[in-house]
Scaffold this motif. Structure first.
Motif, PDB file in Angstrom:
ATOM      1  N   PRO A  81       0.788  -1.238   0.000  1.00 63.47           N
ATOM      2  CA  PRO A  81       0.000   0.000   0.000  1.00 63.47           C
ATOM      3  C   PRO A  81       0.817   1.283   0.000  1.00 63.47           C
ATOM      4  O   PRO A  81       0.299   2.340  -0.383  1.00 63.47           O
ATOM      5  CB  PRO A  81      -0.822  -0.123   1.289  1.00 63.47           C
ATOM      6  N   VAL A  82       2.097   1.235   0.407  1.00 66.96           N
ATOM      7  CA  VAL A  82       2.901   2.461   0.404  1.00 66.96           C
ATOM      8  C   VAL A  82       3.499   2.754  -0.964  1.00 66.96           C
ATOM      9  O   VAL A  82       4.095   3.816  -1.166  1.00 66.96           O
ATOM     10  CB  VAL A  82       4.041   2.389   1.450  1.00 66.96           C
ATOM     11  N   CYS A  83       3.351   1.837  -1.921  1.00 65.18           N
ATOM     12  CA  CYS A  83       3.914   2.035  -3.257  1.00 65.18           C
ATOM     13  C   CYS A  83       2.911   2.737  -4.164  1.00 65.18           C
ATOM     14  O   CYS A  83       1.707   2.735  -3.925  1.00 65.18           O
ATOM     15  CB  CYS A  83       4.358   0.700  -3.842  1.00 65.18           C
ATOM     16  N   GLN A  84       3.417   3.309  -5.253  1.00 62.98           N
ATOM     17  CA  GLN A  84       2.634   4.241  -6.070  1.00 62.98           C
ATOM     18  C   GLN A  84       1.523   3.580  -6.881  1.00 62.98           C
ATOM     19  O   GLN A  84       0.380   4.027  -6.860  1.00 62.98           O
ATOM     20  CB  GLN A  84       3.572   4.999  -7.013  1.00 62.98           C
ATOM     21  N   VAL A  85       1.853   2.559  -7.645  1.00 64.00           N
ATOM     22  CA  VAL A  85       0.878   1.972  -8.578  1.00 64.00           C
ATOM     23  C   VAL A  85      -0.129   1.145  -7.798  1.00 64.00           C
ATOM     24  O   VAL A  85       0.237   0.280  -6.990  1.00 64.00           O
ATOM     25  CB  VAL A  85       1.599   1.105  -9.632  1.00 64.00           C
ATOM     26  N   ASP A  86      -1.423   1.382  -8.037  1.00 63.53           N
ATOM     27  CA  ASP A  86      -2.437   0.659  -7.265  1.00 63.53           C
ATOM     28  C   ASP A  86      -3.333  -0.218  -8.131  1.00 63.53           C
ATOM     29  O   ASP A  86      -4.198  -0.923  -7.595  1.00 63.53           O
ATOM     30  CB  ASP A  86      -3.298   1.630  -6.456  1.00 63.53           C
ATOM     31  N   ARG A  87      -3.140  -0.204  -9.443  1.00 64.49           N
ATOM     32  CA  ARG A  87      -4.008  -0.990 -10.319  1.00 64.49           C
ATOM     33  C   ARG A  87      -3.195  -1.937 -11.197  1.00 64.49           C
ATOM     34  O   ARG A  87      -2.070  -1.613 -11.585  1.00 64.49           O
ATOM     35  CB  ARG A  87      -4.879  -0.072 -11.197  1.00 64.49           C
TER      36      ARG A  87
END
Length: 313
Positions: free
Chosen positions: A58-64
């Motif tokens: 969850p702390v990383c940029q890409v979420d999809r």
């Protein structure tokens, strides 16, 4: 909470395709998402083989993500995800960058090199073939795709052929589907703790048998999809709770020899509001039942019995 026979496709926004090499005892399966889906992951086993799981923190940029690959061939089979990524890029699908799209395709593997041809595994062409075969209308289960060479029960001394399984559970307007490949060190059990082969509770031995304790040669991998609106944190929590489904259907679960990995995606255009804990509970139930389906629907192969034919004896 009720079950439906449409499997993970019933969630909407999901298409699934297989590539199968029955002779070599391996294969791969791809779940493709339209639109791109918010995704989380939980890695619970001690010997995972994965791609792009760090990105899903969850702390990383890409979420999809654009697709998820479940594959045989152990770490060698991760090459199949590259084939899916190339096919998506050719269609202009992926994470937008200044240099064009970069498809996000996480993956997880099972170890199946010991059942067929140890020198054959899914490669990039296999991944592209699975992608090309993806359908939102039906999914084959059992000895196909990433379930082609799957087995269970090395720790009990009663190794059985398993396969890929999928199921959909519904609770009012909330849908949760699971697509799972059970290839565990432990035995697959029903809701009462008895072996799905119809025997009493399996005897487990984690002693000096090299087959029973070979690190990295077992795992359960899968994808959970829901129509619930989840952010990356929520999807990660649901993936964590979904892993409880492995512990309900496999004994022992999450050992040092297993690479248990489950992804969770919030999929489709028409998302509904739902409590994360409710979705996670449904996900655990769906994973447990998909594991059992993968075992029960498998056919004997590679000199191994399956639960279906053992029950008939």
């Amino acid at each position: 909470m009720t079950e439906s026979g449409t499997g993970i496709l019933g969630v909407g926004g999901v298409a699934v395709g297989h590539w199968t090499n029955a002779r070599a005892g391996t294969g791969c399966t791809v779940a493709v998402f339209e639109p791109r889906a918010v995704c989380g992951v939980d890695v619970r086993g001690g010997a995972p083989g994965t791609r792009e799981t760090a990105l899903l923190d969850p702390v990383c940029q890409v979420d999809r993500v654009d697709a998820i690959v479940l594959t045989g061939g152990s770490a060698l089979g991760l090459a199949s995800a590259s084939g899916v990524a190339l096919a998506l890029r050719a269609e202009g699908k992926g994470y937008q960058t200044a240099a064009g799209v970069v498809p996000i395709v996480p993956a997880a593997v099972v170890f199946d090199l010991s059942v067929g041809d140890a020198d054959t595994w899914p490669d990039d062409e296999a991944g592209k073939s699975a992608y090309d075969a993806a359908s939102n209308r039906e999914i084959a289960e059992g000895n196909v795709g990433a379930g082609t060479g799957a087995t269970s029960g090395s720790a009990s001394g009663s190794r059985l052929k398993t396969g890929i399984g999928t199921i959909l559970v519904e609770d009012d307007n909330v849908l949760v589907g699971a697509l799972v490949v059970p290839n565990p060190l432990g035995s697959i059990v029903d809701s009462r703790g008895n072996s799905v082969s119809g025997d009493s509770a399996p005897a487990i031995s984690l002693g000096s048998d090299p087959r029973a304790g070979s690190v990295g040669e077992n795992t359960v991998i899968g994808v959970v999809a829901t129509n619930a609106r989840l952010d990356k944190v929520g999807a990660t929590k649901v993936a964590q709770m979904a892993n409880d489904g492995i512990a309900r259907a496999v004994t022992p679960a999450h050992t040092m020899a297993d690479g248990d990995t489950l992804f969770c995606v919030s999929a489709g255009f028409e998302l509904v509001e739902a409590d994360v804990s409710r979705v996670g509970h449904m996900a655990a139930e769906a994973v447990a039942e998909a594991i059992r389906r993968g075992a029960i629907l498998a056919e004997p192969a590679y000199g191994l019995e399956s639960a279906s034919n053992v029950r008939q004896v």
